[in-house]
Design an enzyme around this catalytic site. Structure first.
Site, PDB file in Angstrom:
ATOM      1  N   LYS A 236       0.815  -1.216   0.000  1.00 23.95           N
ATOM      2  CA  LYS A 236       0.000   0.000   0.000  1.00 23.95           C
ATOM      3  C   LYS A 236       0.848   1.265   0.000  1.00 23.95           C
ATOM      4  CE  LYS A 236      -0.775  -0.198   5.043  1.00 23.95           C
ATOM      5  NZ  LYS A 236       0.135  -1.370   5.240  1.00 23.95           N
ATOM      6  N   SER A 237       1.949   1.264   0.755  1.00 19.39           N
ATOM      7  CA  SER A 237       2.800   2.459   0.783  1.00 19.39           C
ATOM      8  C   SER A 237       3.487   2.674  -0.564  1.00 19.39           C
ATOM      9  CB  SER A 237       3.847   2.339   1.898  1.00 19.39           C
ATOM     10  OG  SER A 237       3.238   2.372   3.168  1.00 19.39           O
ATOM     11  N   ALA A 254       4.968  11.625   7.983  1.00 24.45           N
ATOM     12  CA  ALA A 254       5.175  10.374   8.716  1.00 24.45           C
ATOM     13  C   ALA A 254       4.523  10.506  10.088  1.00 24.45           C
ATOM     14  CB  ALA A 254       6.665  10.079   8.853  1.00 24.45           C
ATOM     15  N   HIS A 272      11.608   3.052   3.672  1.00 27.16           N
ATOM     16  CA  HIS A 272      10.686   4.032   3.085  1.00 27.16           C
ATOM     17  C   HIS A 272      11.454   5.232   2.543  1.00 27.16           C
ATOM     18  CE1 HIS A 272       6.429   2.847   4.307  1.00 27.16           C
ATOM     19  NE2 HIS A 272       7.187   1.847   4.706  1.00 27.16           N
TER      20      HIS A 272
END
Length: 401
Positions: A236-237, A254, A272
């Site tokens: 999803k990210s 974040a 990330h």
């Protein structure tokens, strides 16, 4: 200026020879793509590929009128023989300009990877920029002109930051027709390809398509508010980041903080950060309403589940007694404030959240409380978003559009 795309794939073509992958298996018929090659006004050929003469004939064009053949990158596929009657293929040195007898002017744009990009100006004054596979302009000085390009043909899916640079410099504007070329088997053909291109403000066309440079083609805009749902490690990210990769500026919000002393969390955060473009700015906060109320570049909020954890911490919602007292009321007020901010925002927003309602029922009351409240939060935010996706096993399923 008329442009025919004789091919739109990578140098290996699509399907790749001998490749058993799922994308190659379905890249047949109109979905098959040969190596990218462009025929400009029947007079200028950018990149010589196997079968160029046949591809031109299928598109209703002869190569007999070609006056100049230019290469953008070393050819990695099978040997290519120069068809009879075509001039020898060459390359323009970086920064130099070539005048073609047909009236076209070609300027070589330096790249940040091996290869050469070409800016082509037609006799009618229209301008296009063609970038090689995996290439982006080495700087902005060579691509910023008096007005944006009418058309950009680039490796949009492989190097989305190249398009972001062009937009940041003003070389690509709202009316620039962006066509994705050098397409590979990393993205399945069909609806998924269309969706990925649309997210970048681009479009993909079949081999043999003829387009007019300067003719406006509407591309589906990226929805202003998007919610991306998914389970743990669902992708999803990645999906959320992909949807904003073509923007010159993005604020990455974040909500999980740094968590000093938590090595596993630090490793997650590091992964990330490595994926995100260097031009993105990171803000670590759970105060989302002020950011949503401000103007500015797009926001990527990752994620609402961690925001809810912080909100429940603040109101003491984990304690049964506190929850039964003021905790539930205070949490609902915080959620209502966030939902109202999402409704009122004028910024482009992509928010990520966990979908936890389909798994094992938590063993504790506080765990079940979090599951229920996250489900309510997701429902409320989804109701204020134009676009909602559910990512399962890396595949995005559209729930609302």
């Amino acid at each position: 200026m008329e442009l025919t795309l004789l091919g739109t794939g990578t140098p290996e073509g699509l399907p790749r020879p001998g490749c058993p992958c799922a994308a190659c298996a379905v890249s047949v018929g109109p979905r098959a793509r040969t190596a990218t090659s462009l025929l400009v006004d029947g007079a200028l050929l950018l990149d010589l590929t196997p079968g160029a003469v046949l591809a031109g004939a299928r598109a209703g064009h002869s190569l007999a009128g070609v006056r100049q053949v230019l290469l953008t990158h070393p050819h990695d596929g099978p040997p290519v023989e120069l068809p009879p009657g075509l001039p020898a293929a060459g390359r323009v040195p970086d920064g130099r300009e070539l005048a073609v007898i047909s009236g076209h002017r070609v300027r070589a744009v330096p790249m940040d990877a091996p290869g050469t990009g070409y800016e082509v100006t037609g006799p009618d004054g229209s301008r296009l920029l063609y970038l090689p596979p995996g290439g982006a302009p080495a700087g902005t000085d060579g691509v910023v002109g008096q007005r944006p390009y009418d058309m950009v043909l680039a490796d949009v899916l492989g190097r989305p930051e190249a398009l972001a640079r062009l937009r940041a410099s003003g070389a690509a504007g709202p009316t620039t027709d962006v066509i994705a070329v050098h397409l590979d088997h990393d993205v399945p053909p069909g609806r998924e390809l269309e969706r990925r291109c649309a997210a970048a403000g681009a479009r993909a066309v079949p081999d043999g398509t003829t387009v007019t440079v300067g003719e406006y083609h509407a591309v589906p805009d990226l929805p202003r508010r998007t919610l991306v749902l998914g389970g743990a490690r669902s992708g999803k990210s990645v999906e959320a980041e992909r949807r904003l990769a073509g923007f010159p500026e993005v604020v990455y919000v974040a909500t999980g903080g740094s968590r000093a002393g938590d090595a596993e969390w630090a490793a997650r955060v590091g992964l990330h950060r490595e994926r995100r473009p260097a031009s993105w700015r990171t803000v670590e906060t759970c105060e989302l309403a002020p950011l949503l109320a401000e103007g500015g570049p797009p926001l990527l909020i990752d994620c609402l589940a961690l925001w809810l954890t912080d909100a429940m911490d603040r109101v003491g919602a984990w304690d049964d007694a506190v929850w039964a007292g003021q905790g539930q009321k205070e949490l609902r007020e915080r959620v209502a404030e966030l939902v109202a901010a999402v409704r009122a925002t004028r910024r482009t927003v992509v928010a990520v959240s966990n979908e936890v309602g389909s798994g094992v029922v938590p063993a504790t009351a506080s765990g079940r409380r979090f599951r229920d409240e996250l489900g309510r939060l997701n429902s409320l935010v989804a109701g204020e978003c134009e676009h909602v996706l559910l990512v399962v096993a890396g595949q995005a399923v559209v729930l609302k559009e």
